[in-house]
Design a protein around this motif. Sequence first.
Motif, PDB file in Angstrom:
ATOM      1  N   LEU A  84      23.189  36.666  50.946  1.00 49.10           N
ATOM      2  CA  LEU A  84      24.569  36.220  51.119  1.00 49.10           C
ATOM      3  C   LEU A  84      24.809  35.925  52.593  1.00 49.10           C
ATOM      4  N   THR A  85      25.594  34.886  52.864  1.00 52.57           N
ATOM      5  CA  THR A  85      25.994  34.587  54.229  1.00 52.57           C
ATOM      6  C   THR A  85      27.326  35.272  54.513  1.00 52.57           C
ATOM      7  N   GLY A  86      27.510  35.694  55.751  1.00 53.11           N
ATOM      8  CA  GLY A  86      28.655  36.519  56.112  1.00 53.11           C
ATOM      9  C   GLY A  86      30.000  35.975  55.687  1.00 53.11           C
ATOM     10  N   HIS A  87      30.176  34.653  55.744  1.00 52.79           N
ATOM     11  CA  HIS A  87      31.496  34.095  55.427  1.00 52.79           C
ATOM     12  C   HIS A  87      31.877  34.252  53.959  1.00 52.79           C
ATOM     13  N   GLU A  88      30.910  34.664  53.109  1.00 51.60           N
ATOM     14  CA  GLU A  88      31.221  34.890  51.701  1.00 51.60           C
ATOM     15  C   GLU A  88      31.738  36.308  51.427  1.00 51.60           C
ATOM     16  N   ILE A  89      31.588  37.206  52.391  1.00 56.78           N
ATOM     17  CA  ILE A  89      31.985  38.603  52.158  1.00 56.78           C
ATOM     18  C   ILE A  89      33.478  38.736  51.838  1.00 56.78           C
ATOM     19  N   PRO A  90      34.375  38.100  52.587  1.00 59.14           N
ATOM     20  CA  PRO A  90      35.790  38.210  52.201  1.00 59.14           C
ATOM     21  C   PRO A  90      36.060  37.711  50.787  1.00 59.14           C
ATOM     22  N   TRP A  91      35.363  36.651  50.375  1.00 56.81           N
ATOM     23  CA  TRP A  91      35.574  36.112  49.031  1.00 56.81           C
ATOM     24  C   TRP A  91      35.061  37.060  47.955  1.00 56.81           C
ATOM     25  N   LEU A  92      34.003  37.824  48.264  1.00 61.17           N
ATOM     26  CA  LEU A  92      33.562  38.848  47.309  1.00 61.17           C
ATOM     27  C   LEU A  92      34.676  39.867  47.073  1.00 61.17           C
ATOM     28  N   ARG A  93      35.334  40.231  48.133  1.00 61.29           N
ATOM     29  CA  ARG A  93      36.424  41.201  48.003  1.00 61.29           C
ATOM     30  C   ARG A  93      37.604  40.605  47.241  1.00 61.29           C
ATOM     31  N   VAL A  94      37.902  39.331  47.465  1.00 60.59           N
ATOM     32  CA  VAL A  94      38.958  38.659  46.702  1.00 60.59           C
ATOM     33  C   VAL A  94      38.669  38.761  45.207  1.00 60.59           C
ATOM     34  N   ARG A  95      37.426  38.483  44.827  1.00 59.29           N
ATOM     35  CA  ARG A  95      37.055  38.570  43.411  1.00 59.29           C
ATOM     36  C   ARG A  95      37.259  39.983  42.877  1.00 59.29           C
ATOM     37  N   GLU A  96      36.769  40.963  43.612  1.00 56.38           N
ATOM     38  CA  GLU A  96      36.871  42.342  43.147  1.00 56.38           C
ATOM     39  C   GLU A  96      38.325  42.747  42.923  1.00 56.38           C
ATOM     40  N   VAL A  97      39.172  42.389  43.850  1.00 61.38           N
ATOM     41  CA  VAL A  97      40.572  42.810  43.746  1.00 61.38           C
ATOM     42  C   VAL A  97      41.254  42.153  42.553  1.00 61.38           C
ATOM     43  N   TRP A  98      41.159  40.836  42.420  1.00 62.72           N
ATOM     44  CA  TRP A  98      41.873  40.166  41.333  1.00 62.72           C
ATOM     45  C   TRP A  98      41.324  40.559  39.962  1.00 62.72           C
ATOM     46  N   ILE A  99      40.007  40.597  39.823  1.00 58.11           N
ATOM     47  CA  ILE A  99      39.435  40.901  38.510  1.00 58.11           C
ATOM     48  C   ILE A  99      39.752  42.337  38.105  1.00 58.11           C
ATOM     49  N   HIS A 100      39.579  43.277  39.009  1.00 52.86           N
ATOM     50  CA  HIS A 100      39.824  44.677  38.646  1.00 52.86           C
ATOM     51  C   HIS A 100      41.313  45.007  38.565  1.00 52.86           C
ATOM     52  N   LEU A 101      42.133  44.245  39.245  1.00 45.30           N
ATOM     53  CA  LEU A 101      43.572  44.414  39.060  1.00 45.30           C
ATOM     54  C   LEU A 101      43.947  44.139  37.613  1.00 45.30           C
ATOM     55  N   ALA A 102      43.340  43.113  37.031  1.00 45.61           N
ATOM     56  CA  ALA A 102      43.573  42.838  35.607  1.00 45.61           C
ATOM     57  C   ALA A 102      43.015  43.957  34.734  1.00 45.61           C
ATOM     58  N   ASP A 103      41.910  44.573  35.161  1.00 48.62           N
ATOM     59  CA  ASP A 103      41.303  45.661  34.384  1.00 48.62           C
ATOM     60  C   ASP A 103      42.213  46.881  34.288  1.00 48.62           C
ATOM     61  N   LEU A 104      43.167  47.010  35.199  1.00 51.32           N
ATOM     62  CA  LEU A 104      44.087  48.153  35.145  1.00 51.32           C
ATOM     63  C   LEU A 104      45.038  48.066  33.952  1.00 51.32           C
ATOM     64  N   THR A 105      45.197  46.890  33.381  1.00 52.55           N
ATOM     65  CA  THR A 105      46.089  46.665  32.232  1.00 52.55           C
ATOM     66  C   THR A 105      47.473  47.264  32.472  1.00 52.55           C
ATOM     67  N   CYS A 106      48.037  46.909  33.592  1.00 47.71           N
ATOM     68  CA  CYS A 106      49.362  47.425  33.958  1.00 47.71           C
ATOM     69  C   CYS A 106      50.312  46.290  34.307  1.00 47.71           C
ATOM     70  N   GLY A 107      50.370  45.297  33.431  1.00 49.48           N
ATOM     71  CA  GLY A 107      51.297  44.202  33.633  1.00 49.48           C
ATOM     72  C   GLY A 107      50.736  43.026  34.390  1.00 49.48           C
ATOM     73  N   PHE A 108      49.470  43.104  34.781  1.00 47.19           N
ATOM     74  CA  PHE A 108      48.807  41.982  35.446  1.00 47.19           C
ATOM     75  C   PHE A 108      47.601  41.589  34.618  1.00 47.19           C
ATOM     76  N   ASP A 109      47.447  40.281  34.374  1.00 47.77           N
ATOM     77  CA  ASP A 109      46.319  39.786  33.594  1.00 47.77           C
ATOM     78  C   ASP A 109      45.643  38.662  34.360  1.00 47.77           C
ATOM     79  N   LEU A 110      44.500  38.229  33.845  1.00 48.32           N
ATOM     80  CA  LEU A 110      43.780  37.151  34.509  1.00 48.32           C
ATOM     81  C   LEU A 110      44.633  35.892  34.657  1.00 48.32           C
ATOM     82  N   VAL A 111      45.522  35.664  33.709  1.00 47.36           N
ATOM     83  CA  VAL A 111      46.377  34.461  33.792  1.00 47.36           C
ATOM     84  C   VAL A 111      47.313  34.518  34.992  1.00 47.36           C
ATOM     85  N   ASP A 112      47.477  35.692  35.602  1.00 50.45           N
ATOM     86  CA  ASP A 112      48.348  35.837  36.757  1.00 50.45           C
ATOM     87  C   ASP A 112      47.631  35.595  38.082  1.00 50.45           C
ATOM     88  N   ILE A 113      46.316  35.392  38.035  1.00 49.20           N
ATOM     89  CA  ILE A 113      45.581  35.087  39.262  1.00 49.20           C
ATOM     90  C   ILE A 113      46.064  33.745  39.811  1.00 49.20           C
TER      91      ILE A 113
END
Length: 245
Positions: free
Chosen positions: A133-162
Amino acid sequence: MSLSEATQRANDGLSALEDATERLLDVVAGLDETTIRGRSALPGWSRGHVIAHLARNADALLNLLTWARTGVEHPMYTSRADRDADIDEGARRSGRLLREDLIAACERFAAAARSLPATAWQAEVVVGDGWPLTGHEIPWLRVREVWIHLADLTCGFDLVDIPDEVLEELIDDAVAHYDGMAGVPSFTVRVDLPNDTQREWIVNGANDSSAGAVRGDAITVLAWLTGRGDARALSGEAPSLPDWI
Protein backbone atom coordinates in the motif's frame (compact mmCIF):
# COMPACT_ATOMS: atom_id res chain seq x y z
CA MET A 1 1.78 9.54 -8.68
CA SER A 2 3.62 12.81 -8.09
CA LEU A 3 4.28 14.19 -4.63
CA SER A 4 1.64 16.90 -5.03
CA GLU A 5 -0.93 14.38 -6.29
CA ALA A 6 -0.20 11.98 -3.42
CA THR A 7 -0.49 14.80 -0.89
CA GLN A 8 -3.79 15.98 -2.38
CA ARG A 9 -5.20 12.46 -2.34
CA ALA A 10 -4.20 12.02 1.29
CA ASN A 11 -5.72 15.37 2.24
CA ASP A 12 -8.95 14.47 0.43
CA GLY A 13 -9.05 11.26 2.44
CA LEU A 14 -8.47 13.10 5.70
CA SER A 15 -11.27 15.54 4.91
CA ALA A 16 -13.62 12.64 4.14
CA LEU A 17 -12.51 10.98 7.37
CA GLU A 18 -13.43 14.03 9.45
CA ASP A 19 -17.04 13.72 8.31
CA ALA A 20 -17.11 9.96 8.89
CA THR A 21 -15.56 10.22 12.34
CA GLU A 22 -17.94 12.96 13.42
CA ARG A 23 -20.91 10.79 12.42
CA LEU A 24 -19.43 7.75 14.17
CA LEU A 25 -18.80 9.56 17.44
CA ASP A 26 -22.28 11.09 17.38
CA VAL A 27 -23.87 7.65 17.01
CA VAL A 28 -21.70 6.02 19.68
CA ALA A 29 -22.38 8.89 22.10
CA GLY A 30 -26.09 8.06 21.95
CA LEU A 31 -25.73 4.36 22.89
CA ASP A 32 -26.63 3.25 26.40
CA GLU A 33 -25.12 0.24 28.17
CA THR A 34 -27.90 -2.12 27.10
CA THR A 35 -27.61 -1.12 23.47
CA ILE A 36 -23.82 -1.47 23.48
CA ARG A 37 -24.13 -5.05 24.79
CA GLY A 38 -26.64 -5.89 22.06
CA ARG A 39 -25.83 -7.79 18.91
CA SER A 40 -24.26 -6.03 15.96
CA ALA A 41 -24.69 -7.06 12.33
CA LEU A 42 -21.44 -9.06 12.55
CA PRO A 43 -21.77 -12.70 13.67
CA GLY A 44 -20.55 -13.21 17.22
CA TRP A 45 -19.85 -9.54 17.84
CA SER A 46 -21.73 -7.16 20.11
CA ARG A 47 -21.81 -3.46 19.34
CA GLY A 48 -19.07 -3.17 21.96
CA HIS A 49 -16.88 -5.40 19.81
CA VAL A 50 -17.44 -3.16 16.80
CA ILE A 51 -16.58 -0.03 18.79
CA ALA A 52 -13.47 -1.67 20.24
CA HIS A 53 -12.43 -2.78 16.76
CA LEU A 54 -12.81 0.75 15.40
CA ALA A 55 -10.57 2.06 18.18
CA ARG A 56 -7.88 -0.59 17.62
CA ASN A 57 -8.07 -0.14 13.85
CA ALA A 58 -7.25 3.56 14.30
CA ASP A 59 -4.16 2.55 16.29
CA ALA A 60 -3.26 -0.10 13.70
CA LEU A 61 -3.40 2.44 10.90
CA LEU A 62 -1.39 4.82 13.08
CA ASN A 63 1.32 2.12 12.98
CA LEU A 64 1.25 2.34 9.18
CA LEU A 65 1.60 6.12 9.36
CA THR A 66 4.65 5.63 11.58
CA TRP A 67 6.07 3.16 9.05
CA ALA A 68 5.48 5.64 6.23
CA ARG A 69 7.09 8.47 8.20
CA THR A 70 10.16 6.62 9.49
CA GLY A 71 10.74 3.88 6.93
CA VAL A 72 10.95 1.40 9.82
CA GLU A 73 8.50 -1.50 9.62
CA HIS A 74 5.51 -1.08 11.96
CA PRO A 75 2.89 -3.76 11.17
CA MET A 76 -0.74 -3.00 11.84
CA TYR A 77 -1.03 -5.77 14.44
CA THR A 78 1.55 -8.02 16.07
CA SER A 79 -0.66 -10.99 15.18
CA ARG A 80 -4.25 -11.86 14.33
CA ALA A 81 -4.61 -13.50 17.74
CA ASP A 82 -3.45 -10.34 19.54
CA ARG A 83 -5.81 -8.25 17.43
CA ASP A 84 -8.78 -10.44 18.36
CA ALA A 85 -7.79 -10.52 22.04
CA ASP A 86 -7.59 -6.73 22.18
CA ILE A 87 -11.05 -6.43 20.64
CA ASP A 88 -12.54 -8.97 23.07
CA GLU A 89 -10.96 -7.18 26.02
CA GLY A 90 -12.20 -3.80 24.84
CA ALA A 91 -15.72 -5.07 24.26
CA ARG A 92 -16.04 -5.88 27.98
CA ARG A 93 -15.42 -2.29 29.04
CA SER A 94 -18.17 0.03 30.15
CA GLY A 95 -19.84 2.22 27.59
CA ARG A 96 -18.09 5.27 28.99
CA LEU A 97 -14.65 3.69 28.68
CA LEU A 98 -15.41 2.42 25.19
CA ARG A 99 -16.41 5.89 24.07
CA GLU A 100 -13.35 7.50 25.66
CA ASP A 101 -11.08 4.90 24.06
CA LEU A 102 -12.63 5.43 20.64
CA ILE A 103 -12.37 9.22 20.85
CA ALA A 104 -8.72 9.04 21.97
CA ALA A 105 -7.79 6.57 19.20
CA CYS A 106 -9.47 8.71 16.54
CA GLU A 107 -7.67 11.79 17.81
CA ARG A 108 -4.28 10.01 17.84
CA PHE A 109 -4.68 8.94 14.23
CA ALA A 110 -5.87 12.36 13.06
CA ALA A 111 -3.02 14.18 14.82
CA ALA A 112 -0.38 11.84 13.38
CA ALA A 113 -1.84 12.08 9.88
CA ARG A 114 -2.04 15.86 9.91
CA SER A 115 1.62 16.15 10.99
CA LEU A 116 2.97 13.63 8.49
CA PRO A 117 5.59 15.05 6.09
CA ALA A 118 4.42 15.14 2.49
CA THR A 119 7.03 12.63 1.34
CA ALA A 120 5.52 9.97 3.61
CA TRP A 121 2.39 9.89 1.48
CA GLN A 122 4.50 8.28 -1.25
CA ALA A 123 6.07 5.66 1.04
CA GLU A 124 5.33 1.97 0.61
CA VAL A 125 3.89 0.01 3.53
CA VAL A 126 2.14 -3.33 3.89
CA VAL A 127 -1.30 -3.96 5.41
CA GLY A 128 -2.06 -6.92 7.61
CA ASP A 129 -2.79 -9.42 4.85
CA GLY A 130 0.47 -8.73 3.00
CA TRP A 131 -1.07 -6.29 0.55
CA PRO A 132 1.37 -3.48 -0.43
CA LEU A 133 0.00 0.00 0.00
CA THR A 134 1.15 3.55 -0.69
CA GLY A 135 0.91 6.01 2.17
CA HIS A 136 -1.74 8.23 0.60
CA GLU A 137 -4.20 5.31 0.74
CA ILE A 138 -4.03 4.99 4.54
CA PRO A 139 -6.61 7.72 5.27
CA TRP A 140 -8.98 6.10 2.77
CA LEU A 141 -8.61 2.75 4.53
CA ARG A 142 -9.82 4.43 7.68
CA VAL A 143 -12.72 6.06 5.82
CA ARG A 144 -13.85 2.60 4.72
CA GLU A 145 -13.56 1.14 8.20
CA VAL A 146 -15.58 3.90 9.79
CA TRP A 147 -18.47 3.99 7.32
CA ILE A 148 -18.82 0.22 6.91
CA HIS A 149 -18.62 -0.58 10.62
CA LEU A 150 -20.88 2.32 11.51
CA ALA A 151 -23.55 0.49 9.52
CA ASP A 152 -22.64 -2.73 11.37
CA LEU A 153 -23.73 -1.10 14.64
CA THR A 154 -27.35 -1.23 13.39
CA CYS A 155 -28.23 1.91 15.30
CA GLY A 156 -30.09 3.99 12.75
CA PHE A 157 -27.29 4.20 10.19
CA ASP A 158 -27.17 1.95 7.13
CA LEU A 159 -25.04 1.65 4.04
CA VAL A 160 -27.57 3.76 2.14
CA ASP A 161 -26.61 6.65 4.43
CA ILE A 162 -22.98 6.68 3.28
CA PRO A 163 -22.32 9.95 1.43
CA ASP A 164 -22.54 9.60 -2.34
CA GLU A 165 -19.16 11.25 -2.85
CA VAL A 166 -17.21 8.44 -1.14
CA LEU A 167 -19.04 5.43 -2.58
CA GLU A 168 -16.74 5.11 -5.57
CA GLU A 169 -13.70 5.14 -3.28
CA LEU A 170 -15.22 2.46 -1.05
CA ILE A 171 -15.94 0.22 -4.04
CA ASP A 172 -12.38 0.79 -5.27
CA ASP A 173 -11.11 -0.44 -1.92
CA ALA A 174 -13.49 -3.39 -1.79
CA VAL A 175 -12.40 -4.51 -5.27
CA ALA A 176 -8.73 -4.27 -4.26
CA HIS A 177 -9.49 -6.50 -1.27
CA TYR A 178 -9.94 -9.45 -3.65
CA ASP A 179 -6.77 -8.94 -5.68
CA GLY A 180 -4.81 -12.20 -5.79
CA MET A 181 -7.29 -13.99 -3.52
CA ALA A 182 -7.46 -17.72 -4.12
CA GLY A 183 -10.88 -19.05 -5.04
CA VAL A 184 -12.17 -15.73 -6.39
CA PRO A 185 -12.64 -15.81 -10.18
CA SER A 186 -11.95 -12.86 -12.38
CA PHE A 187 -15.15 -10.97 -13.11
CA THR A 188 -16.36 -7.57 -14.19
CA VAL A 189 -18.63 -5.43 -12.07
CA ARG A 190 -20.49 -2.53 -13.67
CA VAL A 191 -21.73 0.03 -11.20
CA ASP A 192 -24.39 2.69 -11.64
CA LEU A 193 -23.03 5.59 -9.59
CA PRO A 194 -25.16 8.24 -7.84
CA ASN A 195 -24.04 10.94 -10.31
CA ASP A 196 -25.83 9.07 -13.14
CA THR A 197 -22.58 7.72 -14.58
CA GLN A 198 -21.39 4.15 -14.77
CA ARG A 199 -17.98 2.74 -13.91
CA GLU A 200 -16.55 -0.70 -14.53
CA TRP A 201 -14.11 -2.64 -12.35
CA ILE A 202 -12.36 -5.96 -13.00
CA VAL A 203 -12.18 -7.99 -9.81
CA ASN A 204 -9.13 -10.24 -9.34
CA GLY A 205 -8.11 -9.73 -12.95
CA ALA A 206 -5.00 -11.89 -12.57
CA ASN A 207 -7.12 -15.02 -12.15
CA ASP A 208 -7.51 -16.94 -15.41
CA SER A 209 -10.91 -18.24 -14.35
CA SER A 210 -13.56 -15.83 -15.63
CA ALA A 211 -17.06 -15.51 -14.20
CA GLY A 212 -18.47 -12.93 -16.62
CA ALA A 213 -20.02 -9.67 -15.47
CA VAL A 214 -22.49 -8.37 -12.90
CA ARG A 215 -24.18 -4.99 -12.62
CA GLY A 216 -25.96 -2.99 -9.96
CA ASP A 217 -26.23 0.33 -8.19
CA ALA A 218 -23.37 1.50 -5.99
CA ILE A 219 -24.91 0.63 -2.61
CA THR A 220 -25.99 -2.86 -3.71
CA VAL A 221 -22.57 -3.62 -5.17
CA LEU A 222 -20.76 -2.28 -2.11
CA ALA A 223 -22.96 -4.31 0.23
CA TRP A 224 -22.36 -7.48 -1.78
CA LEU A 225 -18.60 -7.00 -2.12
CA THR A 226 -18.21 -6.38 1.61
CA GLY A 227 -20.37 -9.32 2.65
CA ARG A 228 -23.21 -7.13 3.90
CA GLY A 229 -25.77 -7.92 1.23
CA ASP A 230 -26.61 -10.68 -1.20
CA ALA A 231 -26.52 -10.65 -5.00
CA ARG A 232 -30.25 -10.94 -5.65
CA ALA A 233 -30.57 -7.32 -6.72
CA LEU A 234 -27.62 -7.60 -9.13
CA SER A 235 -27.97 -8.52 -12.78
CA GLY A 236 -25.74 -11.18 -14.27
CA GLU A 237 -24.25 -14.31 -12.74
CA ALA A 238 -22.68 -13.13 -9.50
CA PRO A 239 -19.93 -15.51 -8.30
CA SER A 240 -19.72 -16.70 -4.72
CA LEU A 241 -17.32 -14.65 -2.65
CA PRO A 242 -15.45 -15.73 0.50
CA ASP A 243 -16.46 -14.32 3.85
CA TRP A 244 -15.34 -10.74 4.34
CA ILE A 245 -12.90 -10.73 7.28
